[in-house]
Scaffold this motif. Structure first.
Motif, PDB file in Angstrom:
ATOM      1  N   LEU A 151      88.979  -8.251  72.810  1.00  0.00           N
ATOM      2  CA  LEU A 151      87.792  -8.202  73.660  1.00  0.00           C
ATOM      3  C   LEU A 151      86.634  -9.001  73.074  1.00  0.00           C
ATOM      4  N   SER A 152      86.499  -8.981  71.742  1.00  0.00           N
ATOM      5  CA  SER A 152      85.423  -9.743  71.108  1.00  0.00           C
ATOM      6  C   SER A 152      85.590 -11.235  71.360  1.00  0.00           C
ATOM      7  N   LEU A 153      86.816 -11.729  71.224  1.00  0.00           N
ATOM      8  CA  LEU A 153      87.086 -13.144  71.504  1.00  0.00           C
ATOM      9  C   LEU A 153      86.692 -13.500  72.936  1.00  0.00           C
ATOM     10  N   LEU A 154      87.074 -12.658  73.881  1.00  0.00           N
ATOM     11  CA  LEU A 154      86.811 -12.947  75.290  1.00  0.00           C
ATOM     12  C   LEU A 154      85.326 -12.854  75.613  1.00  0.00           C
ATOM     13  N   ILE A 155      84.646 -11.871  75.038  1.00  0.00           N
ATOM     14  CA  ILE A 155      83.205 -11.731  75.280  1.00  0.00           C
ATOM     15  C   ILE A 155      82.458 -12.935  74.740  1.00  0.00           C
ATOM     16  N   ILE A 156      82.797 -13.345  73.507  1.00  0.00           N
ATOM     17  CA  ILE A 156      82.122 -14.497  72.896  1.00  0.00           C
ATOM     18  C   ILE A 156      82.357 -15.752  73.730  1.00  0.00           C
ATOM     19  N   LEU A 157      83.590 -15.972  74.159  1.00  0.00           N
ATOM     20  CA  LEU A 157      83.898 -17.164  74.947  1.00  0.00           C
ATOM     21  C   LEU A 157      83.209 -17.115  76.311  1.00  0.00           C
ATOM     22  N   HIS A 158      83.155 -15.931  76.921  1.00  0.00           N
ATOM     23  CA  HIS A 158      82.467 -15.790  78.210  1.00  0.00           C
ATOM     24  C   HIS A 158      80.987 -16.147  78.070  1.00  0.00           C
ATOM     25  N   GLU A 159      80.344 -15.546  77.084  1.00  0.00           N
ATOM     26  CA  GLU A 159      78.915 -15.821  76.893  1.00  0.00           C
ATOM     27  C   GLU A 159      78.684 -17.263  76.447  1.00  0.00           C
ATOM     28  N   LEU A 160      79.659 -17.838  75.730  1.00  0.00           N
ATOM     29  CA  LEU A 160      79.542 -19.248  75.334  1.00  0.00           C
ATOM     30  C   LEU A 160      79.515 -20.148  76.561  1.00  0.00           C
ATOM     31  N   GLY A 161      80.236 -19.760  77.610  1.00  0.00           N
ATOM     32  CA  GLY A 161      80.204 -20.528  78.853  1.00  0.00           C
ATOM     33  C   GLY A 161      78.804 -20.587  79.435  1.00  0.00           C
ATOM     34  N   HIS A 162      78.108 -19.434  79.473  1.00  0.00           N
ATOM     35  CA  HIS A 162      76.721 -19.420  79.943  1.00  0.00           C
ATOM     36  C   HIS A 162      75.829 -20.235  79.012  1.00  0.00           C
ATOM     37  N   TRP A 211     102.414 -10.343  68.362  1.00  0.00           N
ATOM     38  CA  TRP A 211     101.529 -11.426  68.794  1.00  0.00           C
ATOM     39  C   TRP A 211     101.816 -11.903  70.209  1.00  0.00           C
ATOM     40  N   LEU A 212     103.066 -11.831  70.649  1.00  0.00           N
ATOM     41  CA  LEU A 212     103.375 -12.194  72.032  1.00  0.00           C
ATOM     42  C   LEU A 212     102.679 -11.227  72.990  1.00  0.00           C
ATOM     43  N   ARG A 213     102.798  -9.936  72.703  1.00  0.00           N
ATOM     44  CA  ARG A 213     102.132  -8.938  73.550  1.00  0.00           C
ATOM     45  C   ARG A 213     100.617  -9.070  73.441  1.00  0.00           C
ATOM     46  N   PHE A 214     100.102  -9.314  72.222  1.00  0.00           N
ATOM     47  CA  PHE A 214      98.659  -9.435  72.020  1.00  0.00           C
ATOM     48  C   PHE A 214      98.085 -10.564  72.872  1.00  0.00           C
ATOM     49  N   TRP A 215      98.665 -11.759  72.771  1.00  0.00           N
ATOM     50  CA  TRP A 215      98.113 -12.902  73.503  1.00  0.00           C
ATOM     51  C   TRP A 215      98.370 -12.787  74.998  1.00  0.00           C
ATOM     52  N   SER A 216      99.473 -12.143  75.388  1.00  0.00           N
ATOM     53  CA  SER A 216      99.718 -11.915  76.813  1.00  0.00           C
ATOM     54  C   SER A 216      98.625 -11.014  77.395  1.00  0.00           C
ATOM     55  N   LEU A 217      98.268  -9.964  76.646  1.00  0.00           N
ATOM     56  CA  LEU A 217      97.215  -9.060  77.108  1.00  0.00           C
ATOM     57  C   LEU A 217      95.847  -9.731  77.093  1.00  0.00           C
ATOM     58  N   VAL A 218      95.580 -10.548  76.075  1.00  0.00           N
ATOM     59  CA  VAL A 218      94.303 -11.264  76.021  1.00  0.00           C
ATOM     60  C   VAL A 218      94.190 -12.232  77.206  1.00  0.00           C
ATOM     61  N   GLY A 219      95.285 -12.928  77.526  1.00  0.00           N
ATOM     62  CA  GLY A 219      95.282 -13.819  78.684  1.00  0.00           C
ATOM     63  C   GLY A 219      95.039 -13.057  79.967  1.00  0.00           C
ATOM     64  N   MET A 220      95.715 -11.910  80.110  1.00  0.00           N
ATOM     65  CA  MET A 220      95.532 -11.074  81.293  1.00  0.00           C
ATOM     66  C   MET A 220      94.087 -10.566  81.387  1.00  0.00           C
ATOM     67  N   LEU A 221      93.538 -10.103  80.266  1.00  0.00           N
ATOM     68  CA  LEU A 221      92.173  -9.579  80.255  1.00  0.00           C
ATOM     69  C   LEU A 221      91.146 -10.669  80.524  1.00  0.00           C
ATOM     70  N   SER A 222      91.432 -11.900  80.089  1.00  0.00           N
ATOM     71  CA  SER A 222      90.516 -13.014  80.343  1.00  0.00           C
ATOM     72  C   SER A 222      90.392 -13.263  81.846  1.00  0.00           C
ATOM     73  N   MET A 223      91.528 -13.247  82.538  1.00  0.00           N
ATOM     74  CA  MET A 223      91.507 -13.440  83.994  1.00  0.00           C
ATOM     75  C   MET A 223      90.881 -12.227  84.684  1.00  0.00           C
ATOM     76  N   ALA A 224      91.171 -11.026  84.183  1.00  0.00           N
ATOM     77  CA  ALA A 224      90.580  -9.813  84.763  1.00  0.00           C
ATOM     78  C   ALA A 224      89.065  -9.806  84.572  1.00  0.00           C
ATOM     79  N   LEU A 225      88.604 -10.293  83.409  1.00  0.00           N
ATOM     80  CA  LEU A 225      87.165 -10.371  83.137  1.00  0.00           C
ATOM     81  C   LEU A 225      86.497 -11.361  84.087  1.00  0.00           C
ATOM     82  N   ALA A 226      87.173 -12.473  84.364  1.00  0.00           N
ATOM     83  CA  ALA A 226      86.647 -13.445  85.323  1.00  0.00           C
ATOM     84  C   ALA A 226      86.512 -12.797  86.696  1.00  0.00           C
TER      85      ALA A 226
END
Length: 436
Positions: A14-25, A360-375
């Motif tokens: 979640l920290s990675l996704l939050i930082i990247l999201h706010e970096l977009g702004h 790591w496969l499950r971790f990155w799969s979930l991070v990818g899913m959460l990134s799209m869900a966050l969008a």
């Protein structure tokens, strides 16, 4: 230790996704010459900060409240509710001084980054791991789970098509999102006859409670061995890749379930296997053991590998399916077909998906899913979310003048309470599910 690993994984993801999201702004604002005053991972509610530093006029830090993050953009009514700044004359470096189309891009910046991140993650996972599935031609039909029995499926049924589309090659053709959402008609072969089973619209309630493998499970044939674990009982008794097991202690075997049942029944007994190897019948023996496993794999797995660019459309399709599934899910909630407490999960529910071991496969799969869900979540037209700001900017562009600061301030407050209420609901729902 398992709990620590689970919490660590969800915080990292979640920290990675939050930082990247706010970096977009942040990057979009800087590109248009707009001053960014703060960039925070987590919220520094009531001014409490775990860490901070200043660089080129911007304060970077980590707050104590792990419910997201934010960038404070000068001249903008946002979650900081800094109305004093808005009382002064607009400055050229402020958000409110820029054309509406530039402000729109700034507000969409985080969503765009989340979509790009999601696509890239699924692209790279597809390129590295390819896809693995079970070959339906090597199955004795399906075995219904709790949900499958409820909708009328029976053991040995063969699912030939989903919504008229053939599903006779790979098992993933059966467990589609339409099936899991209750938007499907299954064409089933039973006892040589074909019939259709219409799935109930509220099946997602059961899927959320029991998981999708309680809909249907494959019944595997006894196919040739594809892997023998080194040092296992199978290895010691002389089983080899390519061997086909015919019988166990005299019992003829056709299905993998039969083999597992016989192994369980013969625990603490000597195991004698009749095996076909290169057209010849041989017998192999394993000494008695408390284990009901031998240590080999013979699932009818089909592995697909894709080239670098070939993986892109496949990964993008997987990424966007997360958004379409979310849209379908929310649609069902609003229609009353699915209960919100069954369909929605919060941070606690997300943490359980990561599990207590590092995969790591499950971790990155979930991070990818959460990134799209966050969008998806951020584009919802709720004040205080990016989608709310986008709606207000579109209204401004249509009517040719901005909405009043008072209206925006009140809308922000309303949006804040909506988000807080939603967070309380999902947290409480997560805890209730754990205590059931």
């Amino acid at each position: 230790m398992g709990i620590v690993i689970m919490v660590g994984q969800v915080l990292l993801g979640l920290s990675l996704l939050i930082i990247l999201h706010e970096l977009g702004h942040f990057l979009a604002a800087r590109a248009f010459g707009i001053k960014v005053e703060k960039f925070y991972l987590f919220f520094d509610a009531w001014g409490v900060k775990l860490f901070k530093f200043n660089y080129k006029g911007c304060e970077y830090g980590v707050g104590w409240l792990p419910l997201g993050g934010y960038v404070k953009i000068a001249g903008m009514i946002d979650e900081s509710m800094d109305t004093e700044q808005m009382q002064g004359e607009p400055q050229p470096w402020e958000f409110r001084s820029k054309p509406a189309w530039q402000r729109l891009i700034v507000m969409l910046g985080g969503i765009i980054v989340n979509i790009i991140v999601g696509i890239v993650i699924f692209w790279m996972l597809t390129f590295k791991y390819g896809s693995t599935d079970f070959n339906n031609t090597q199955l004795y039909g399906i075995k219904p789970g709790i949900i499958g029995e409820k909708v009328g499926l029976k053991e040995g049924d063969k699912i030939l098509a989903v919504n008229g589309k053939k599903a006779n090659l790979f098992f993933q053709d059966i467990l589609t999102s339409d099936v899991l959402m209750g938007e499907a008609v299954l064409t089933v072969e039973r006892g040589g006859n074909q019939m259709e089973i219409t799935l109930p619209k509220d099946i997602l309630n059961d899927v959320s409670e029991h998981k999708k493998n309680e809909l249907v499970k494959p019944i595997f044939k006894m196919t040739p061995i594809t892997m023998v674990e080194e040092g296992s009982r199978a290895d010691k008794m002389g089983l080899q890749v390519g061997d086909s097991i015919v019988s166990l202690n005299g019992v003829q075997l056709e299905k993998l379930d039969q083999f597992k049942a016989e192994m369980a029944a013969n625990k603490n007994k000597e195991i004698k296997l009749d095996v076909m190897r290169q057209g010849k019948s041989i017998s192999l023996t394993a000494a008695a053991d408390t284990s009901s496993a031998l240590g080999f794999l013979n699932l009818p797995v089909v592995q697909h590998q894709y080239g670098f660019m070939e993986s892109l459309p496949i990964g993008a399709s997987k990424a966007f399916s997360v958004i379409t599934d979310n849209i379908k899910g929310f649609g069902k909630i609003f229609k009353g077909e699915v209960r919100a407490d069954k369909a929605l999960s919060g941070p606690v529910g997300i943490a359980t998906m990561f599990g207590t071991e590092v995969d790591w496969l499950r971790f990155w799969s979930l991070v990818g899913m959460l990134s799209m869900a966050l969008a998806f979540m951020n584009i919802l037209p709720i004040p205080a979310l990016d989608g709310g700001h986008v709606i207000f900017l579109i209204v401004e562009m249509i009517q040719g003048k901005p909405l009043s600061d008072k209206f925006l301030e009140k809308a922000q407050i309303v949006g804040f309470f909506i988000i807080v209420a939603l967070m309380i609901f999902v947290f409480g729902n997560d805890i209730f599910k754990l205590t059931k």
